[in-house]
Design a protein around this motif. Structure first.
Motif, PDB file in Angstrom:
ATOM      1  N   ARG A  66       0.444   4.806   8.881  1.00 15.73           N
ATOM      2  CA  ARG A  66      -0.909   5.289   8.603  1.00 15.73           C
ATOM      3  C   ARG A  66      -1.780   4.152   8.073  1.00 15.73           C
ATOM      4  NH1 ARG A  66      -3.984   7.586   4.460  1.00 15.73           N
ATOM      5  NH2 ARG A  66      -2.402   7.057   2.924  1.00 15.73           N
ATOM      6  N   LEU A  67      -1.213   3.334   7.181  1.00 13.76           N
ATOM      7  CA  LEU A  67      -1.972   2.215   6.621  1.00 13.76           C
ATOM      8  C   LEU A  67      -2.213   1.132   7.668  1.00 13.76           C
ATOM      9  CD1 LEU A  67      -0.275   1.981   3.115  1.00 13.76           C
ATOM     10  CD2 LEU A  67      -2.443   3.092   3.712  1.00 13.76           C
TER      11      LEU A  67
ATOM     12  N   GLY B 157       0.802  -1.217   0.000  1.00 14.00           N
ATOM     13  CA  GLY B 157       0.000   0.000   0.000  1.00 14.00           C
ATOM     14  C   GLY B 157       0.833   1.264   0.000  1.00 14.00           C
ATOM     15  N   ALA B 158       1.983   1.212   0.651  1.00 12.78           N
ATOM     16  CA  ALA B 158       2.867   2.376   0.687  1.00 12.78           C
ATOM     17  C   ALA B 158       3.564   2.603  -0.649  1.00 12.78           C
ATOM     18  CB  ALA B 158       3.899   2.219   1.801  1.00 12.78           C
ATOM     19  N   HIS B 159       3.849   1.517  -1.357  1.00  9.88           N
ATOM     20  CA  HIS B 159       4.593   1.637  -2.618  1.00  9.88           C
ATOM     21  C   HIS B 159       3.698   1.919  -3.827  1.00  9.88           C
ATOM     22  CE1 HIS B 159       8.571   0.485  -1.244  1.00  9.88           C
ATOM     23  NE2 HIS B 159       8.102  -0.607  -0.660  1.00  9.88           N
ATOM     24  N   CYS B 160       2.471   1.420  -3.812  1.00  9.42           N
ATOM     25  CA  CYS B 160       1.646   1.376  -5.017  1.00  9.42           C
ATOM     26  C   CYS B 160       0.367   2.187  -4.878  1.00  9.42           C
ATOM     27  CB  CYS B 160       1.273  -0.075  -5.335  1.00  9.42           C
ATOM     28  SG  CYS B 160       2.670  -1.168  -5.651  1.00  9.42           S
ATOM     29  N   ARG B 161      -0.230   2.485  -6.018  1.00 10.78           N
ATOM     30  CA  ARG B 161      -1.539   3.105  -6.080  1.00 10.78           C
ATOM     31  C   ARG B 161      -2.449   2.235  -6.942  1.00 10.78           C
ATOM     32  NH1 ARG B 161       0.518   4.713  -2.488  1.00 10.78           N
ATOM     33  NH2 ARG B 161       1.123   6.832  -1.873  1.00 10.78           N
ATOM     34  N   ALA B 162      -3.758   2.429  -6.811  1.00 13.76           N
ATOM     35  CA  ALA B 162      -4.712   1.625  -7.574  1.00 13.76           C
ATOM     36  C   ALA B 162      -4.383   1.675  -9.059  1.00 13.76           C
ATOM     37  CB  ALA B 162      -6.127   2.129  -7.320  1.00 13.76           C
ATOM     38  N   GLY B 163      -4.400   0.512  -9.692  1.00 14.11           N
ATOM     39  CA  GLY B 163      -4.057   0.409 -11.102  1.00 14.11           C
ATOM     40  C   GLY B 163      -2.608   0.071 -11.360  1.00 14.11           C
TER      41      GLY B 163
ATOM     42  N   ASP C 169      10.242   7.750   5.155  1.00 20.99           N
ATOM     43  CA  ASP C 169       8.992   8.226   4.567  1.00 20.99           C
ATOM     44  C   ASP C 169       8.037   7.088   4.279  1.00 20.99           C
ATOM     45  OD1 ASP C 169      10.893   7.436   2.534  1.00 20.99           O
ATOM     46  OD2 ASP C 169       9.587   8.355   1.031  1.00 20.99           O
ATOM     47  N   LEU C 170       8.563   5.955   3.852  1.00 21.52           N
ATOM     48  CA  LEU C 170       7.715   4.796   3.590  1.00 21.52           C
ATOM     49  C   LEU C 170       7.143   4.219   4.880  1.00 21.52           C
ATOM     50  CD1 LEU C 170       9.870   3.052   0.855  1.00 21.52           C
ATOM     51  CD2 LEU C 170       7.600   4.059   0.518  1.00 21.52           C
ATOM     52  N   ILE C 171       7.940   4.208   5.936  1.00 22.65           N
ATOM     53  CA  ILE C 171       7.453   3.678   7.209  1.00 22.65           C
ATOM     54  C   ILE C 171       6.409   4.611   7.815  1.00 22.65           C
ATOM     55  CG2 ILE C 171       8.123   2.991   9.542  1.00 22.65           C
ATOM     56  CD1 ILE C 171       8.884   1.057   7.184  1.00 22.65           C
ATOM     57  N   LYS C 172       6.540   5.905   7.607  1.00 25.07           N
ATOM     58  CA  LYS C 172       5.508   6.840   8.054  1.00 25.07           C
ATOM     59  C   LYS C 172       4.182   6.528   7.372  1.00 25.07           C
ATOM     60  CE  LYS C 172       4.385  11.765   8.381  1.00 25.07           C
ATOM     61  NZ  LYS C 172       4.844  13.147   8.083  1.00 25.07           N
ATOM     62  N   GLU C 173       4.229   6.279   6.071  1.00 26.77           N
ATOM     63  CA  GLU C 173       3.008   5.921   5.339  1.00 26.77           C
ATOM     64  C   GLU C 173       2.502   4.554   5.779  1.00 26.77           C
ATOM     65  OE1 GLU C 173      -0.110   6.131   2.403  1.00 26.77           O
ATOM     66  OE2 GLU C 173       1.035   7.548   3.628  1.00 26.77           O
TER      67      GLU C 173
ATOM     68  N   GLY D 100      -4.514  -2.213  12.679  1.00 28.01           N
ATOM     69  CA  GLY D 100      -3.320  -2.755  13.315  1.00 28.01           C
ATOM     70  C   GLY D 100      -2.685  -1.841  14.342  1.00 28.01           C
ATOM     71  N   GLY D 101      -3.341  -0.723  14.638  1.00 30.29           N
ATOM     72  CA  GLY D 101      -2.817   0.167  15.668  1.00 30.29           C
ATOM     73  C   GLY D 101      -3.113  -0.408  17.044  1.00 30.29           C
ATOM     74  N   MET D 102      -2.117  -0.977  17.699  1.00 33.38           N
ATOM     75  CA  MET D 102      -2.307  -1.622  19.000  1.00 33.38           C
ATOM     76  C   MET D 102      -1.961  -0.640  20.112  1.00 33.38           C
ATOM     77  SD  MET D 102      -0.687  -5.347  18.001  1.00 33.38           S
ATOM     78  CE  MET D 102       0.811  -4.638  17.314  1.00 33.38           C
TER      79      MET D 102
END
Length: 341
Positions: free
Chosen positions: A223-224, A69-75, A216-220, A230-232
């Protein structure tokens, strides 16, 4: 009769030392970033993998999915080997969650070649999905616990980089690869944008994985993680088990690998069983029987040997782990002989 459980290395129970660590864990609210044990684990994982940051998540599936989800967008499209975990064991999450199209590539025991990857990257035109991500797996589950040779891994990643792709490594059993190859896990991880590791498989923790990568990827990804539930909160009781596993259960993976070789060698001598002992690299043994796999799983289960089908019509998977001893290996082979007699 005591069951001997080869179904997976996920069936392990926490050791006494791990239970003490859980009981004594200092905790806080992780969603607010206030759990000191989780923060310590995330920093430890990032450092060990040679990446900037990490996030603690409940499962290996969630680690892989928040990475996609962090790397890609729909399509967009993700390239991955045809037997990969993200295709077979994550509930169709890649298209369902992200609208991302997986392109499965045939590999050799789960491993790809640079030519495989280069040929699969789509031409940039309006008719095609954008090839955005390459997802690899080390060790490779359906490949029989196979380990990526570092230079082959590097060559495949280089091709992906030249094509403008990001790279994710599903390293659920990356520490098995580390111990088997005698190479630090960071050797593979540093070549990627994101790498996941799992604590509840060979390392024997009850719950948990981590995703590491660029900050930056881990920040995103964080959020995902929240989006997926999964926010414990006081997750330090789980992170403490993972920290204990990193301290005490990595080097001992060599025992699991030795037990897998012991099991493979013994099974290869049993009439009606075929095992390629040369392919046992880590803690998995794939055995071919003269009967259908599902029939064999039921038959062996009746003799107290718990297994799973391995994907082939007559193939059964046996996974060694910290709750199995060399004596358990020998007893299981005796039971298998009786079952087949």
């Amino acid at each position: 009769m005591k069951p001997i459980d080869f179904r997976s290395d996920t069936v392990t129970k926490p050791t006494a030392g791990m239970r003490r660590a859980i009981a004594e864990a200092e905790v806080g609210d992780d969603v607010y970033g206030e759990d000191p044990t989780v923060l310590r684990l995330e920093a430890r994982v990032a450092e060990r993998l040679g990446l900037e940051a990490a996030v603690f998540v409940p499962s290996g599936t969630q680690a892989n999915q928040v990475a996609i989800g962090a790397h890609c967008r729909a399509g967009d499209e993700v390239l991955t080997e045809a037997g990969s975990h993200i295709l077979h064991y994550e509930g169709g999450a890649v298209p369902a969650l992200w609208g991302v199209q997986p392109q499965p590539l045939p590999g050799e025991r789960g491993l790809l070649t640079p030519e495989d990857v280069a040929a699969a990257v789509r031409e940039d035109n309006m008719h095609n999905p954008r090839t955005r991500l390459l997802s690899l797996e080390n060790t490779h589950n359906r490949g029989g616990g196979s380990v990526w040779p570092v230079e082959r891994f590097r060559a495949v990643v280089d091709v992906a980089r030249k094509a403008g792709l990001a790279v994710h490594l599903d390293g659920a059993r990356l520490f098995n690869a580390e111990v088997a190859a005698g190479v630090p896990a960071s050797t593979w991880a540093r070549l990627t944008d994101t790498t996941s590791v799992c604590f509840s498989k060979g390392l024997g923790a009850p719950v948990g994985s981590a995703l590491a990568g660029r900050a930056d990827l881990i920040k995103e990804a964080r959020r995902l993680r929240k989006r997926l539930g999964g926010g414990m909160r006081q997750a330090g009781i789980l992170a403490a088990a993972a920290l204990y596993a990193l301290d005490h259960h990595v080097e001992r993976l060599a025992e699991d690998h030795a037990n897998a070789r012991r099991l493979a060698a013994a099974l290869a001598e049993v009439p009606g069983v075929k095992v390629d002992t040369a392919r046992v690299e880590t803690n998995m043994v794939f055995a071919e029987f003269d009967r259908p796999a599902l029939e064999m799983v039921t038959l062996l289960g009746g003799h107290g040997v718990l297994t799973n089908p391995a994907g082939g019509p007559r193939s059964v998977r046996l996974v060694t782990h910290l709750d199995l001893s060399a004596a358990d290996i020998d007893e299981s082979v005796a039971r298998i002989r009786r079952a087949l007699a």
